[in-house]
Write an enzyme that holds these catalytic residues in place. Structure first.
Site, PDB file in Angstrom:
ATOM      1  N   PHE A  80     -58.989 -56.317  39.856  1.00 18.08           N
ATOM      2  CA  PHE A  80     -59.999 -55.449  40.468  1.00 18.08           C
ATOM      3  C   PHE A  80     -60.490 -54.497  39.396  1.00 18.08           C
ATOM      4  CE2 PHE A  80     -61.380 -51.811  43.098  1.00 18.08           C
ATOM      5  CZ  PHE A  80     -62.152 -52.460  44.056  1.00 18.08           C
ATOM      6  N   GLU A 126     -55.670 -45.678  42.613  1.00 19.51           N
ATOM      7  CA  GLU A 126     -56.450 -45.837  43.843  1.00 19.51           C
ATOM      8  C   GLU A 126     -56.806 -44.485  44.468  1.00 19.51           C
ATOM      9  OE1 GLU A 126     -56.253 -48.971  46.521  1.00 19.51           O
ATOM     10  OE2 GLU A 126     -55.018 -50.240  45.264  1.00 19.51           O
ATOM     11  N   GLN A 133     -22.167 -29.445  51.805  1.00 22.54           N
ATOM     12  CA  GLN A 133     -23.329 -29.131  52.630  1.00 22.54           C
ATOM     13  C   GLN A 133     -24.639 -29.141  51.847  1.00 22.54           C
ATOM     14  OE1 GLN A 133     -23.860 -25.115  54.378  1.00 22.54           O
ATOM     15  NE2 GLN A 133     -23.972 -26.164  56.354  1.00 22.54           N
ATOM     16  N   ALA A 148     -65.134 -43.115  33.518  1.00 25.33           N
ATOM     17  CA  ALA A 148     -65.507 -43.087  34.936  1.00 25.33           C
ATOM     18  C   ALA A 148     -64.299 -43.534  35.753  1.00 25.33           C
ATOM     19  CB  ALA A 148     -66.704 -43.999  35.197  1.00 25.33           C
ATOM     20  N   PRO A 173     -63.208 -46.105  31.069  1.00 29.25           N
ATOM     21  CA  PRO A 173     -62.644 -45.015  30.266  1.00 29.25           C
ATOM     22  C   PRO A 173     -63.247 -43.653  30.577  1.00 29.25           C
ATOM     23  CG  PRO A 173     -63.000 -46.950  28.897  1.00 29.25           C
ATOM     24  CD  PRO A 173     -63.588 -47.260  30.237  1.00 29.25           C
ATOM     25  N   ARG A 227     -19.278 -40.760  44.850  1.00 29.79           N
ATOM     26  CA  ARG A 227     -18.983 -39.781  43.803  1.00 29.79           C
ATOM     27  C   ARG A 227     -18.106 -38.651  44.352  1.00 29.79           C
ATOM     28  NH1 ARG A 227     -18.292 -38.632  38.466  1.00 29.79           N
ATOM     29  NH2 ARG A 227     -19.230 -36.641  37.859  1.00 29.79           N
ATOM     30  N   ILE A 250     -29.050 -35.405  42.677  1.00 29.71           N
ATOM     31  CA  ILE A 250     -27.785 -35.755  43.329  1.00 29.71           C
ATOM     32  C   ILE A 250     -26.911 -36.587  42.404  1.00 29.71           C
ATOM     33  CG2 ILE A 250     -26.799 -37.166  45.200  1.00 29.71           C
ATOM     34  CD1 ILE A 250     -29.126 -36.175  46.960  1.00 29.71           C
TER      35      ILE A 250
END
Length: 395
Positions: A128, A378, A294, A135, A133, A283, A352
């Site tokens: 597609f 997009e 918590q 635009a 560059p 872990r 985490i």
């Protein structure tokens, strides 16, 4: 990722498609994702597997050998595939953009010539070609031209396109250009925006030149290139829309595509959430799994909520599209929020994991890099906000 988590609102057929793609992604896509990213090589065997499942014909009408998927089916397939690899999901979504353009704007002869093979074998792979560059967010500024040659009944394309997915592996491109023709079927030749149209251009056409493969932050397994046209001649019969109707066709296609990108962002976010949850359960720190701390539990709660909210926005955009409503704002809301969720959830997944999340040993590092592109391609986040704001003011 399980079918139950996707939601009970799906029809039996939609759920079956989701489960089929999820199973394929888990068995064939995700195990190859890290290596494909590291080597920057697209897994062609995975593409062949997608074709065998009929997914390369996902948006091709049934009469041409495709699946004829509705928006929800398209979305759940994209989410499940992106859960395995965003690079693979992106390649498929761009292929589907190309087949959608041929199906919607092509002549009967063009549909019969291209769609059955593209659906059944996934080849030629579709491209597609809209951005340039200079635009990107404003395609009306494109400078690629198509000059009509009455002696040969051909259009001569000249110009350059940028950020083309499937650039090196693609076989046919949907190319947008400004028709340089003083007799544009009575159109006002003084207004260049009225000249934009789209063409179907095989990649083996003389003057069709593929540029270097871009080295990217993420989505490394997906080949992204520039494409230039140097006196590239295509038969007039390869024109897909009348001059002046190409830009609106592009926007309509992009609106449909944004639902797919939003769904992919949800898939990436869900993958990061799954990885973080699994790691937190395994872990141990302070003599217990960190999943019992918590702070970590609250992070996972926020991540899960973000994923669910983004998924619901995608589903609402699908609902509006299938109901024949104007879903442009809904699609932009979905892409805007889902891409932000992908970034925030992958970021927290790395947090985490701690130091391990910053290494290539764990998938969250790749997911984080891949997630960023969902805020850009997009239509950037800024473009989506502009569209949503117009909706707020009824413009």
């Amino acid at each position: 990722m399980t079918g139950a988590r996707v939601g009970s609102a799906l029809t039996d057929e939609q759920q079956a498609v989701h489960d089929l793609v999820e199973e394929f992604a888990a068995a064939e896509v995700r195990p190859t994702a890290a290596e494909a990213d590291e080597t920057e090589t697209f897994p062609e065997d995975v593409w062949d597997g997608l074709a065998e499942l009929g997914l390369t014909g996902l948006t091709v009408p049934e009469e041409y050998g495709g699946f004829g998927a509705d928006e929800t089916t398209y979305a759940v397939a994209n989410e499940a595939l992106a859960h395995g690899s965003l690079a693979v999901a992106t390649a498929l979504s761009v292929h589907c953009l190309a087949t959608s353009c041929i199906a919607e704007f092509g002549s009967e002869a063009q549909r019969e010539a291209w769609l059955p093979e593209m659906a059944e074998t996934g080849r030629p792979v579709g491209m597609f070609c809209l951005s340039e560059p200079h635009a990107g967010s404003n395609p009306a500024e494109m400078s690629t031209t198509a000059t009509y040659d009455p002696e040969t009944d051909e259009y001569v394309l000249n110009g350059e396109k940028q950020w083309i997915t499937n650039g090196k592996r693609g076989g046919v491109a949907i190319v947008f250009a400004k028709v340089d023709d003083e007799a544009r079927d009575g159109d006002d030749a003084s207004d260049p925006d009225d000249a934009i149209t789209q063409f179907l251009v095989p990649a083996d056409t003389d003057g069709f030149e593929v540029g270097k493969k871009e080295e990217k932050l993420g989505l490394r397994a997906s080949d992204t290139t520039g494409i230039s046209f140097d006196d590239c001649r295509v038969p007039a019969e390869n024109r897909l829309t009348e001059p002046g109707k190409g830009l609106s066709a592009a926007f309509r296609t992009l609106t449909e595509g944004r639902i797919g990108i939003a769904a992919q962002a949800v898939g990436v976010a869900q993958a990061a959430l799954d990885e973080a949850k699994s790691y937190a359960e395994e872990r141990e720190q302070f003599d217990r799994p960190i999943a019992e701390i918590q702070t970590i539990r609250h992070k996972l709660a926020e991540m899960s909520t973000d994923v669910s909210a983004a998924r619901l926005l995608v589903r609402e955009a699908c609902r509006q599209a299938e109901a024949g409503e104007d879903y442009r704002v809904a699609a932009s809301k979905a892409k805007y929020r889902a891409s932000e969720a992908a970034m925030s959830v992958t970021n927290e997944a790395i947090q985490i994991h701690g130091g391990y999340g910053y290494t290539t040993e764990f998938d969250v590092e790749r997911l984080y890099r891949d997630a960023k592109i969902t805020e850009i391609y997009e239509g950037t986040t800024e473009v989506q906000k502009t569209i949503v704001a117009r909706g707020v003011f009824g413009e």
